[in-house]
Design an enzyme around this catalytic site. Structure first.
Site, PDB file in Angstrom:
ATOM      1  N   GLU A  99       0.849  -1.195   0.000  1.00 28.16           N
ATOM      2  CA  GLU A  99       0.000   0.000   0.000  1.00 28.16           C
ATOM      3  C   GLU A  99       0.884   1.244   0.000  1.00 28.16           C
ATOM      4  OE1 GLU A  99      -2.426   1.577  -0.603  1.00 28.16           O
ATOM      5  OE2 GLU A  99      -3.862   1.903   1.021  1.00 28.16           O
ATOM      6  N   ASP A 100       0.345   2.352  -0.487  1.00 28.35           N
ATOM      7  CA  ASP A 100       1.134   3.585  -0.501  1.00 28.35           C
ATOM      8  C   ASP A 100       1.236   4.189   0.897  1.00 28.35           C
ATOM      9  OD1 ASP A 100      -1.572   4.322  -0.409  1.00 28.35           O
ATOM     10  OD2 ASP A 100      -1.459   5.754  -2.068  1.00 28.35           O
ATOM     11  N   ASP A 103      -3.271   5.815   6.749  1.00 26.78           N
ATOM     12  CA  ASP A 103      -3.579   7.047   7.482  1.00 26.78           C
ATOM     13  C   ASP A 103      -4.497   6.658   8.638  1.00 26.78           C
ATOM     14  OD1 ASP A 103      -3.980   9.713   8.112  1.00 26.78           O
ATOM     15  OD2 ASP A 103      -5.254  10.160   6.403  1.00 26.78           O
ATOM     16  N   PHE A 152      -0.378  16.374   4.275  1.00 27.13           N
ATOM     17  CA  PHE A 152      -0.871  15.653   3.108  1.00 27.13           C
ATOM     18  C   PHE A 152       0.269  15.527   2.108  1.00 27.13           C
ATOM     19  CE2 PHE A 152      -3.285  14.518  -0.596  1.00 27.13           C
ATOM     20  CZ  PHE A 152      -4.222  13.655  -0.052  1.00 27.13           C
ATOM     21  N   ARG A 165       0.895  12.356  -9.175  1.00 30.19           N
ATOM     22  CA  ARG A 165       1.335  10.960  -9.013  1.00 30.19           C
ATOM     23  C   ARG A 165       2.695  10.679  -9.644  1.00 30.19           C
ATOM     24  NH1 ARG A 165      -2.836   7.824  -6.918  1.00 30.19           N
ATOM     25  NH2 ARG A 165      -4.922   8.253  -7.703  1.00 30.19           N
TER      26      ARG A 165
HETATM   27  P1  IMP Z   1      -7.083   5.465   5.391  1.00 28.89           P
HETATM   28  O1  IMP Z   1      -8.282   4.573   5.220  1.00 28.89           O
HETATM   29  O2  IMP Z   1      -7.394   6.754   6.069  1.00 28.89           O
HETATM   30  O3  IMP Z   1      -5.902   4.767   6.001  1.00 28.89           O
HETATM   31  O4  IMP Z   1      -6.737   5.912   3.920  1.00 28.89           O
HETATM   32  C1  IMP Z   1      -5.637   5.505   3.254  1.00 28.89           C
HETATM   33  C2  IMP Z   1      -5.724   5.989   1.816  1.00 28.89           C
HETATM   34  O5  IMP Z   1      -6.011   7.381   1.771  1.00 28.89           O
HETATM   35  C3  IMP Z   1      -4.388   5.837   1.152  1.00 28.89           C
HETATM   36  O6  IMP Z   1      -4.298   4.601   0.504  1.00 28.89           O
HETATM   37  C4  IMP Z   1      -4.358   6.990   0.190  1.00 28.89           C
HETATM   38  O7  IMP Z   1      -4.969   6.605  -1.017  1.00 28.89           O
HETATM   39  C5  IMP Z   1      -5.175   8.053   0.869  1.00 28.89           C
HETATM   40  N1  IMP Z   1      -4.325   8.989   1.633  1.00 28.89           N
HETATM   41  C6  IMP Z   1      -4.205   9.127   2.961  1.00 28.89           C
HETATM   42  N2  IMP Z   1      -3.315  10.077   3.293  1.00 28.89           N
HETATM   43  C7  IMP Z   1      -2.839  10.543   2.116  1.00 28.89           C
HETATM   44  C8  IMP Z   1      -1.835  11.520   1.784  1.00 28.89           C
HETATM   45  O8  IMP Z   1      -1.193  12.170   2.610  1.00 28.89           O
HETATM   46  N3  IMP Z   1      -1.626  11.699   0.453  1.00 28.89           N
HETATM   47  C9  IMP Z   1      -2.278  11.016  -0.518  1.00 28.89           C
HETATM   48  N4  IMP Z   1      -3.200  10.085  -0.254  1.00 28.89           N
HETATM   49  C10 IMP Z   1      -3.486   9.851   1.063  1.00 28.89           C
HETATM   50 MG    MG Z   2      -3.873   3.900  -1.243  1.00 27.10          MG
END
Ligand code: IMP
Ligand code: MG
Length: 177
Positions: A99-100, A103, A152, A165
């Protein structure tokens, strides 16, 4: 659309590659003698995934999944959908989700539960960025590239409204209007 928001570099391209090389070494050592099934979480992880799997010295099967959790901005919708599933079976496999960024953790909590139900032998998570302080559900990142607090981030696969991207480094974006 032109990107005109202010941004400051957080991780240079070289530092990202060095960190990924170390992560790949750890993964190679931990899965020695095994075949790995690596699952890329589209779209954000595509660059990280390509660089990581190339450095893992094991037989690696690759597949792709797409989870939607964010709308066009920076706020989680809270609703998670699997909009593209893998094509391979995960049963009895050593599965590594790539995963990237984790959060709040809702997306990976959803995916880990969905994959666990398919009976993998092992299931772990690698994420380039772990925003640990913002976690709202308990998700453990087994292989974390960088741990950050807030902000962010864009670049190296990460987007803001589908922009940025393709940048080779990771930047902190000023998203104040
Ligand atoms: P979560 O469900 O809040 O953990 O969301 C994770 C997803 O939100 C990641 O896979 C990203 O696609 C997006 N995301 C969360 N933080 C960032 C950020 O700082 N930059 C870009 N995408 C983010
Ligand atoms: Mg993601």
């Amino acid at each position: 659309m032109t990107c005109r928001r202010e941004k400051s570099v957080m991780f240079e391209a070289g530092a990202i590659q060095e960190r990924i090389a170390r992560m790949a070494e750890d993964i190679t050592a931990d899965y020695a003698g095994k075949d790995l099934t690596a699952i890329c979480v589209l779209k954000g992880a595509f660059m990280f995934f390509a660089d990581l799997v190339r450095r893992i010295s094991l037989p690696v099967e690759t597949d792709f999944v797409r989870v939607r959790s964010y709308g066009a901005g920076d706020v989680s919708s809270g609703r998670i959908e699997l909009i593209k599933d893998v094509e391979c079976s995960l049963t009895d496999r050593d599965v590594l989700i790539v995963e990237d960024i984790v959060d709040c953790g809702l997306s990976m909590d959803f995916l880990l539960r969905a994959f666990r139900a398919r009976g993998p032998k092992t299931l772990r998570l690698a994420a380039l960025i772990d925003k640990m302080e913002r976690r709202c559900v308990p998700v453990r990142v087994d292989y974390a590239g960088f741990v950050v607090d807030a902000g962010f981030l864009v670049g190296y696969g990460l987007d803001y409204a589908e922009q940025y991207r393709t940048l080779p480094a990771i930047f902190r974006l000023n998203i104040q209007p």
